[in-house]
Design a protein around this motif. Structure first.
Motif, PDB file in Angstrom:
ATOM      1  N   PHE A 200      -2.057   5.820  -3.681  1.00 52.30           N
ATOM      2  CA  PHE A 200      -0.306   6.418  -3.631  1.00 52.30           C
ATOM      3  C   PHE A 200       0.369   5.662  -2.410  1.00 52.30           C
ATOM      4  CE2 PHE A 200      -2.659   7.475  -7.063  1.00 52.30           C
ATOM      5  CZ  PHE A 200      -1.816   8.018  -8.065  1.00 52.30           C
ATOM      6  N   VAL A 201       2.033   5.759  -2.391  1.00 49.27           N
ATOM      7  CA  VAL A 201       2.422   5.322  -1.582  1.00 49.27           C
ATOM      8  C   VAL A 201       3.988   5.956  -2.375  1.00 49.27           C
ATOM      9  CG1 VAL A 201       1.145   3.007  -0.936  1.00 49.27           C
ATOM     10  CG2 VAL A 201       3.502   3.088  -2.076  1.00 49.27           C
ATOM     11  N   SER A 202       4.150   6.278  -1.088  1.00 51.88           N
ATOM     12  CA  SER A 202       5.414   7.203  -0.736  1.00 51.88           C
ATOM     13  C   SER A 202       6.595   6.256  -1.223  1.00 51.88           C
ATOM     14  CB  SER A 202       6.727   7.870   0.257  1.00 51.88           C
ATOM     15  OG  SER A 202       7.265   8.113   0.442  1.00 51.88           O
ATOM     16  N   GLU A 203       7.707   6.253  -1.980  1.00 55.43           N
ATOM     17  CA  GLU A 203       8.796   5.112  -2.531  1.00 55.43           C
ATOM     18  C   GLU A 203       8.974   4.873  -1.566  1.00 55.43           C
ATOM     19  OE1 GLU A 203      10.810   7.717  -4.990  1.00 55.43           O
ATOM     20  OE2 GLU A 203      10.645   7.512  -7.020  1.00 55.43           O
ATOM     21  N   GLY A 204       9.075   3.629  -1.097  1.00 47.98           N
ATOM     22  CA  GLY A 204      10.013   2.640  -0.796  1.00 47.98           C
ATOM     23  C   GLY A 204       9.353   2.285   0.436  1.00 47.98           C
ATOM     24  N   GLU A 205       8.087   3.256   0.725  1.00 44.96           N
ATOM     25  CA  GLU A 205       7.383   2.623   1.941  1.00 44.96           C
ATOM     26  C   GLU A 205       6.197   1.563   1.609  1.00 44.96           C
ATOM     27  OE1 GLU A 205       5.408   5.658   3.302  1.00 44.96           O
ATOM     28  OE2 GLU A 205       7.085   7.324   3.389  1.00 44.96           O
ATOM     29  N   PRO A 206       5.695   0.727   2.780  1.00 45.78           N
ATOM     30  CA  PRO A 206       4.740   0.151   1.936  1.00 45.78           C
ATOM     31  C   PRO A 206       2.866   0.481   1.941  1.00 45.78           C
ATOM     32  CG  PRO A 206       5.119  -0.405   4.527  1.00 45.78           C
ATOM     33  CD  PRO A 206       6.187   0.702   4.090  1.00 45.78           C
ATOM     34  N   LEU A 207       1.959  -0.232   1.597  1.00 46.24           N
ATOM     35  CA  LEU A 207       0.401   0.328   1.896  1.00 46.24           C
ATOM     36  C   LEU A 207       0.449   0.364   3.118  1.00 46.24           C
ATOM     37  CD1 LEU A 207      -2.181   1.537   0.615  1.00 46.24           C
ATOM     38  CD2 LEU A 207      -2.472  -0.773  -0.155  1.00 46.24           C
ATOM     39  N   MET A 208       0.129   1.098   3.456  1.00 47.48           N
ATOM     40  CA  MET A 208      -0.282   1.021   5.241  1.00 47.48           C
ATOM     41  C   MET A 208      -1.943   2.215   5.104  1.00 47.48           C
ATOM     42  SD  MET A 208       2.439   1.344   7.486  1.00 47.48           S
ATOM     43  CE  MET A 208       2.358   0.652   8.941  1.00 47.48           C
ATOM     44  N   ILE A 209      -2.862   1.482   5.706  1.00 51.24           N
ATOM     45  CA  ILE A 209      -4.283   2.056   5.719  1.00 51.24           C
ATOM     46  C   ILE A 209      -4.497   2.474   7.187  1.00 51.24           C
ATOM     47  CG2 ILE A 209      -6.363   1.809   4.978  1.00 51.24           C
ATOM     48  CD1 ILE A 209      -6.053  -0.001   3.164  1.00 51.24           C
ATOM     49  N   SER A 210      -5.196   3.790   7.608  1.00 55.71           N
ATOM     50  CA  SER A 210      -5.499   3.670   9.175  1.00 55.71           C
ATOM     51  C   SER A 210      -7.030   4.047   9.117  1.00 55.71           C
ATOM     52  CB  SER A 210      -4.917   5.738   9.137  1.00 55.71           C
ATOM     53  OG  SER A 210      -5.647   6.035  10.920  1.00 55.71           O
ATOM     54  N   SER A 211      -7.314   2.549   9.697  1.00 54.39           N
ATOM     55  CA  SER A 211      -9.013   1.938  10.208  1.00 54.39           C
ATOM     56  C   SER A 211      -9.015   2.093  11.564  1.00 54.39           C
ATOM     57  CB  SER A 211      -9.098   1.360   9.414  1.00 54.39           C
ATOM     58  OG  SER A 211      -8.225   0.264   9.618  1.00 54.39           O
ATOM     59  N   VAL A 212     -10.368   2.246  11.860  1.00 58.31           N
ATOM     60  CA  VAL A 212     -10.391   1.549  13.135  1.00 58.31           C
ATOM     61  C   VAL A 212     -10.201  -0.529  14.258  1.00 58.31           C
ATOM     62  CG1 VAL A 212     -12.364   1.102  14.944  1.00 58.31           C
ATOM     63  CG2 VAL A 212     -12.474   3.106  12.798  1.00 58.31           C
ATOM     64  N   PHE A 213     -10.619  -1.269  12.699  1.00 53.13           N
ATOM     65  CA  PHE A 213     -10.509  -1.998  13.002  1.00 53.13           C
ATOM     66  C   PHE A 213      -8.656  -2.852  11.477  1.00 53.13           C
ATOM     67  CE2 PHE A 213     -14.522  -1.778  13.102  1.00 53.13           C
ATOM     68  CZ  PHE A 213     -14.840  -2.506  14.425  1.00 53.13           C
ATOM     69  N   SER A 214      -7.853  -4.018  12.115  1.00 54.37           N
ATOM     70  CA  SER A 214      -6.844  -3.680  10.785  1.00 54.37           C
ATOM     71  C   SER A 214      -7.146  -4.271   9.800  1.00 54.37           C
ATOM     72  CB  SER A 214      -5.868  -5.010  12.214  1.00 54.37           C
ATOM     73  OG  SER A 214      -4.556  -5.187  11.840  1.00 54.37           O
ATOM     74  N   ILE A 215      -6.042  -2.937   9.075  1.00 56.93           N
ATOM     75  CA  ILE A 215      -6.258  -4.038   7.720  1.00 56.93           C
ATOM     76  C   ILE A 215      -5.031  -3.554   7.284  1.00 56.93           C
ATOM     77  CG2 ILE A 215      -7.090  -2.883   6.098  1.00 56.93           C
ATOM     78  CD1 ILE A 215      -9.834  -2.048   6.560  1.00 56.93           C
ATOM     79  N   THR A 216      -4.674  -4.957   6.505  1.00 58.09           N
ATOM     80  CA  THR A 216      -3.499  -5.202   6.291  1.00 58.09           C
ATOM     81  C   THR A 216      -3.189  -5.601   5.071  1.00 58.09           C
ATOM     82  OG1 THR A 216      -2.762  -7.344   6.900  1.00 58.09           O
ATOM     83  CG2 THR A 216      -2.029  -5.799   8.193  1.00 58.09           C
ATOM     84  N   ALA A 217      -1.555  -4.979   4.253  1.00 55.37           N
ATOM     85  CA  ALA A 217      -1.730  -4.979   2.138  1.00 55.37           C
ATOM     86  C   ALA A 217      -0.622  -6.171   2.162  1.00 55.37           C
ATOM     87  CB  ALA A 217      -1.478  -4.319   2.262  1.00 55.37           C
ATOM     88  N   LYS A 218      -1.385  -7.800   1.534  1.00 64.03           N
ATOM     89  CA  LYS A 218      -0.226  -8.200   1.137  1.00 64.03           C
ATOM     90  C   LYS A 218      -0.070  -8.703  -0.093  1.00 64.03           C
ATOM     91  CE  LYS A 218      -0.116 -13.014   1.007  1.00 64.03           C
ATOM     92  NZ  LYS A 218      -0.882 -15.018   1.616  1.00 64.03           N
ATOM     93  N   PRO A 219       1.057  -8.202  -0.297  1.00 65.08           N
ATOM     94  CA  PRO A 219       1.763  -7.706  -1.883  1.00 65.08           C
ATOM     95  C   PRO A 219       1.767  -8.907  -3.077  1.00 65.08           C
ATOM     96  CG  PRO A 219       2.670  -7.233  -0.265  1.00 65.08           C
ATOM     97  CD  PRO A 219       2.060  -7.752   0.442  1.00 65.08           C
TER      98      PRO A 219
END
Length: 399
Positions: A38-57
């Motif tokens: 779940f993400v807040s309206e208008g915000e992209p999915l971002m995951i806090s982690s040790v290594f870089s993880i990005t979300a590609k819609p």
């Protein structure tokens, strides 16, 4: 020329090793990360982690959220999680919802529960046998009716068994969510007919309120279910009340011996009702907000970071105080037994209580100005450490 070939082979081996490690890391995250966020309206999915993880819609659609975090229509986006922006991990969905605002509590509350039916907590021998065991009744079973009469208390069971005069009783019970029927034949012993079983119909105790929804009057607390002390099974709720508690002190925790808040019910007045006892805690409605605090936004699980946070709790029944803690582990996997591991770092709290004590379960955890979770359990061997639950898991149980 030979040296060049060796360097090329060495470089190729290093690259192969690196790629193997990256693929293995991607596999680790594939298992650890949930399939839905779940993400807040208008915000992209971002995951806090040790290594870089990005979300590609990859695709968006309108749908209705399947949780009470938001009952309104929300935008669901399909995403591919990428490790270092180049290695695909898995496909997930992110539902954009209006971020809830909830009042963090941290105040102690009295728990009064009456079970839906009665729970069998022990089997006993009667005249060299056990009628309950012999007909298939087990510890942890929930007896809901005998001879067609609904069961709500220990007294109901006792009365029906006495009236049976030894004739077979038709018992309907629940086991693992399924209905089971048993033919119980009570036996006469010491002046009365007996079934050879001990049952429990209620529970009472102290916990901590986590948050309150000003719009609906709903609350969440405890962060874990109320279970029977003998069987470990979740007590099936018939009705429950939030009682007024007067804290009288606390027993400090020490290694191998968890302490506890001590108190007593302050009169018979109730502050609200408990309507749900489940894995995520206790839920219900209160007559009014229990604390004079401003609402805070809910933090979603993928936004939680390892590092400093605060915990709200009250040791004397007064205004809850904020104590420093450290979030040491975050387990996003749906298969994880516990969501968070927290460590109390506040010197004042450690000096007073030794860390976490029983009764603090439900104490809200706040990080970056948002409610991100609640304390649920204390480590027996190190009471400065404890487990926690994600705040969005608890919030999913209220409107």
């Amino acid at each position: 020329m030979t040296g060049t070939r060796k360097r090329i082979r060495c470089f190729a081996a290093m690259m192969c090793t690196a790629m193997t490690m990256l693929v293995g890391l991607a596999g680790f995250y594939r298992v650890m990360l949930p399939n839905r966020f779940f993400v807040s309206e208008g915000e992209p999915l971002m995951i806090s982690s040790v290594f870089s993880i990005t979300a590609k819609p990859t695709r968006s659609s309108y749908t209705v959220a399947l949780t009470s975090i938001s009952a309104r229509s929300s935008r669901t986006t399909e995403n591919t999680l990428m490790l270092f922006g180049m290695i695909p991990i898995k496909n997930v969905t992110a539902s954009s919802v209006e971020r809830p605002k909830l009042v963090p509590c941290g105040s102690a509350f009295g728990i009064k529960l009456l079970t839906d039916g009665v729970m069998v907590v022990d089997l006993a021998e009667v005249n060299g046998g056990c009628p309950a065991k012999e007909c298939g009744i087990r510890e942890g079973d929930i007896i809901i009716s005998i001879n067609g009469e609904n069961i709500q208390s220990n007294g109901d069971v006792s009365d029906i068994i006495k009236r049976s005069r030894g004739k077979k009783c038709d018992v309907i019970l629940k086991r693992d969510g399924k209905e089971v029927r048993a033919a119980l034949s009570p036996v006469y012993s010491e002046g009365a007919y007996k079934a050879g079983m001990w049952v429990r119909d209620s529970s009472a105790g102290i916990g901590t309120l986590t948050f309150y929804n000003e719009e609906t009057g709903e609350f969440a607390g405890l962060g874990h279910p109320v279970c029977d002390s003998d069987t470990g099974e979740i007590l099936p709720l018939w009705e429950g009340a939030v009682g007024r508690i007067r804290l009288t002190g606390f027993i400090p925790s020490s290694k191998g011996d968890p302490g506890q808040l001590t108190g007593e019910f302050d009169g018979t007045d109730t502050l609200g009702e408990i309507t749900l006892n489940c894995e995520e805690g206790l839920f219900g409605r209160l007559d009014k907000c229990p604390v004079n605090s401003a609402p805070l936004e809910l933090g979603f699980r993928q936004e939680i970071e390892k590092g400093s946070a605060t915990m709200l709790c009250s040791l004397d029944g007064g205004t809850p105080k904020s104590y420093s803690v450290e979030i040491e582990q975050i387990n996003l996997s749906q298969a994880a037994e516990h969501d968070l591991v927290v460590k109390v770092t506040d010197k004042e709290l450690i000096a007073q209580t030794g860390g976490i004590v029983q009764g603090m379960s439900g104490s809200p955890i706040i990080q970056n100005g948002r409610i991100v979770g609640a304390v649920t359990h204390v480590f027996i061997e190190d009471p400065t450490m404890g487990y926690g639950i994600f705040g969005d898991r608890m919030a999913s149980k209220i409107n």
